[in-house]
Scaffold this motif. Sequence first.
Motif, mmCIF file in Angstrom:
data_model
loop_
_atom_site.group_PDB
_atom_site.id
_atom_site.type_symbol
_atom_site.label_atom_id
_atom_site.label_comp_id
_atom_site.label_asym_id
_atom_site.label_seq_id
_atom_site.Cartn_x
_atom_site.Cartn_y
_atom_site.Cartn_z
ATOM 1 N N ARG A 311 0.847 -1.189 0.000
ATOM 2 C CA ARG A 311 0.000 0.000 0.000
ATOM 3 C C ARG A 311 0.886 1.243 0.000
ATOM 4 N N HIS A 312 0.451 2.260 -0.736
ATOM 5 C CA HIS A 312 1.232 3.496 -0.812
ATOM 6 C C HIS A 312 1.122 4.351 0.447
ATOM 7 N N ALA A 313 -0.003 4.283 1.143
ATOM 8 C CA ALA A 313 -0.280 5.194 2.247
ATOM 9 C C ALA A 313 0.670 4.948 3.419
ATOM 10 N N GLY A 314 1.063 6.060 4.086
ATOM 11 C CA GLY A 314 1.945 5.972 5.237
ATOM 12 C C GLY A 314 3.401 5.791 4.854
ATOM 13 N N LYS A 315 3.805 6.416 3.731
ATOM 14 C CA LYS A 315 5.157 6.219 3.203
ATOM 15 C C LYS A 315 5.711 7.549 2.662
ATOM 16 N N THR A 316 7.035 7.590 2.442
ATOM 17 C CA THR A 316 7.604 8.553 1.511
ATOM 18 C C THR A 316 7.986 7.780 0.253
ATOM 19 N N HIS A 317 7.875 8.446 -0.890
ATOM 20 C CA HIS A 317 8.082 7.800 -2.179
ATOM 21 C C HIS A 317 9.159 8.523 -2.973
ATOM 22 N N ARG A 318 9.725 7.805 -3.920
ATOM 23 C CA ARG A 318 10.790 8.338 -4.770
ATOM 24 C C ARG A 318 10.559 7.838 -6.190
ATOM 25 N N ILE A 319 10.356 8.778 -7.091
ATOM 26 C CA ILE A 319 10.116 8.440 -8.488
ATOM 27 C C ILE A 319 10.949 9.347 -9.380
ATOM 28 N N LYS A 320 11.050 8.981 -10.651
ATOM 29 C CA LYS A 320 11.681 9.866 -11.617
ATOM 30 C C LYS A 320 10.689 10.952 -12.032
ATOM 31 N N GLU A 321 11.178 11.953 -12.712
ATOM 32 C CA GLU A 321 10.342 13.098 -13.063
ATOM 33 C C GLU A 321 9.165 12.724 -13.954
ATOM 34 N N ASP A 322 9.247 11.606 -14.679
ATOM 35 C CA ASP A 322 8.143 11.179 -15.539
ATOM 36 C C ASP A 322 7.236 10.159 -14.870
ATOM 37 N N GLY A 323 7.508 9.855 -13.602
ATOM 38 C CA GLY A 323 6.695 8.899 -12.863
ATOM 39 C C GLY A 323 7.248 7.491 -12.856
ATOM 40 N N SER A 324 8.279 7.227 -13.617
ATOM 41 C CA SER A 324 8.875 5.892 -13.621
ATOM 42 C C SER A 324 9.692 5.683 -12.348
ATOM 43 N N ILE A 325 10.138 4.457 -12.144
ATOM 44 C CA ILE A 325 10.752 4.065 -10.875
ATOM 45 C C ILE A 325 12.266 3.976 -10.994
ATOM 46 N N PRO A 326 13.008 4.641 -10.117
ATOM 47 C CA PRO A 326 14.457 4.436 -10.075
ATOM 48 C C PRO A 326 14.775 2.985 -9.708
ATOM 49 N N GLN A 327 15.655 2.383 -10.427
ATOM 50 C CA GLN A 327 15.932 0.967 -10.216
ATOM 51 C C GLN A 327 16.687 0.681 -8.930
ATOM 52 N N ASP A 328 17.222 1.736 -8.276
ATOM 53 C CA ASP A 328 17.874 1.509 -6.992
ATOM 54 C C ASP A 328 16.962 1.828 -5.813
ATOM 55 N N ASN A 329 15.655 1.981 -6.053
ATOM 56 C CA ASN A 329 14.724 2.105 -4.930
ATOM 57 C C ASN A 329 14.793 0.842 -4.072
ATOM 58 N N PRO A 330 14.536 0.959 -2.768
ATOM 59 C CA PRO A 330 14.837 -0.159 -1.857
ATOM 60 C C PRO A 330 13.974 -1.401 -2.026
ATOM 61 N N PHE A 331 12.752 -1.253 -2.574
ATOM 62 C CA PHE A 331 11.867 -2.409 -2.629
ATOM 63 C C PHE A 331 11.513 -2.824 -4.058
ATOM 64 N N VAL A 332 12.342 -2.401 -5.013
ATOM 65 C CA VAL A 332 12.081 -2.724 -6.415
ATOM 66 C C VAL A 332 11.995 -4.228 -6.635
ATOM 67 N N ASN A 333 12.846 -4.980 -5.980
ATOM 68 C CA ASN A 333 12.897 -6.430 -6.206
ATOM 69 C C ASN A 333 12.233 -7.236 -5.102
ATOM 70 N N LYS A 334 11.470 -6.568 -4.248
ATOM 71 C CA LYS A 334 10.794 -7.279 -3.162
ATOM 72 C C LYS A 334 9.388 -7.660 -3.598
ATOM 73 N N GLN A 335 9.083 -8.939 -3.582
ATOM 74 C CA GLN A 335 7.788 -9.418 -4.027
ATOM 75 C C GLN A 335 6.669 -8.830 -3.173
ATOM 76 N N GLY A 336 5.641 -8.309 -3.841
ATOM 77 C CA GLY A 336 4.479 -7.761 -3.151
ATOM 78 C C GLY A 336 4.626 -6.330 -2.707
ATOM 79 N N ALA A 337 5.831 -5.752 -2.836
ATOM 80 C CA ALA A 337 6.049 -4.381 -2.402
ATOM 81 C C ALA A 337 5.880 -3.423 -3.572
#
Length: 502
Positions: A311-337
């Motif tokens: 769930r997104h709520a209750g978090k801080t988020h980090r995205i690229k300027e176009d909305g895509s995801i930086p590949q070094d975000n902490p939960f990119v490879n975590k199943q279900g996250a």
Amino acid sequence: MIIKAPKRPYLLLFLFLGLAGCNTSTSSTSTTTDTTEAVATNTQGQASGNEVVLSEQALANARTNYTTYCAGCHGSELETFINRDWKYGTAHTAMFTSIKEGHPTTGMPGFANTLSDEEINNLATFIRQGIVNKQAQNTSEGTGNDMAGVIRSEEVSFRLDTIVTGIEVPWGMAFLPNGDMLVTERSGTLYRLTNDRQLQKIEGAPEVLAEGQGGLLDVELHPDFRNNNVIFLSYSAVKREGGETLSTTAIMRAQLDGNALKNKKVIFEGQPWTKTRHHYGSRIEFGPDGNLYFTMGDRGGTFENPQDLSRHAGKTHRIKEDGSIPQDNPFVNKQGALPSIYTYGNRNPQGLALNTSTKEMWAHEHGPKGGDEVNILEKGANYGWPVVTYGIDYNGSIISNEQRKEGIKDPIHYWVPSIAPSGMAFVTGNRYKGWEGDLLSGSMSFKFLSRAKVEGNQIVGEERLLKDIGRVRDVKMSPDGYVYIAVERPGAIFRLVPVDTQ
């Protein structure tokens, strides 16, 4: 004076300390003034929800209950009750029901298990009579901020320059290269404030749900705005589904073309959409890595959202300027996250600022009744809500008996009682001698500007400025090195201008 950072309190003290830090209103540690006096005679008939005249003892008890349970969100002098639209009705019976049963979608708990029917009835009478008296006082005395003259802090003397008035809730500010300012008004209007201090409406702002704490919230420029005219807006998005009105925190990217938004694109919509109208979070800041950081509150899902990585709520988020995801975000490879998550276990962060000295992102967030926090954001870190907390619920119930736990990041600073922080900025440049590198935060509960003395990654003291100026909603450093603050109800934007008193 500088107030030293507090030691860790025992949880029992929350039952006696201070007032709630929710951001829908104002509060103070002072008791309610004589403007809330009710006529005193008898105490019969309260349990049925009928308005009665209060005895002196019943009046004293009602005032105590108001200060303990209500003032934190509604102000020590009933500020949020004055001159407002009443969604649930103005009758005594309606207020009685609201206090007893609560309104969960707006974040207001019910007090049926905390107060008796008689106490609730007396409290409703106290509030209604106080509203009448406060409105009469405002009519006879007028309202507004009176901050004329020189204001002396420990290191800097300054005066307030009133930049603009008339915006009821100025939520966010951003400075354009030509010296104009973008200002969001929570009801849904985006303004350009020109150099000659004229307000111009910008067309094309997103549709918002301007209810509770929702509306048009923060605004941020793209780092390369001079060349691409791109801005980012955070807001409470709205949709109608199955006969219900739902909302969530959203981020829009758009180009500013004169006084219109073009090429609009929603690059983030938080999940889940809910019926609640509070805890949107919603501060935006670009990091030194060129990525967009932003906050989302728990949306009232205390025990469902902050610790759940799906769930997104209750978090801080980090995205690229176009909305895509930086590949070094902490939960990119975590199943279900969800891959945009940068930190979790956050309650309702309404301050986000880059410490330009250390290149670290700092945030502050609202605790419940007690325990607003300042945190340095670390990739993948858990900040504990609601597993650990320095506060209790608004109705006095215990959320957690733990304040520290292995695997959870401790705040570097916290406020007890809650100050309801909103907006934050580090002092840069050399206009404010002695403030360099300090952290400024607005207080909505106690209506002051907090200057936290920063040494390295520690807050070692605090000076409270501009007491009673109003609910400080945002704080920004301008490109030319001045501090600006946005204050709501009555809405105004001020500039702090240093003065030489030698």
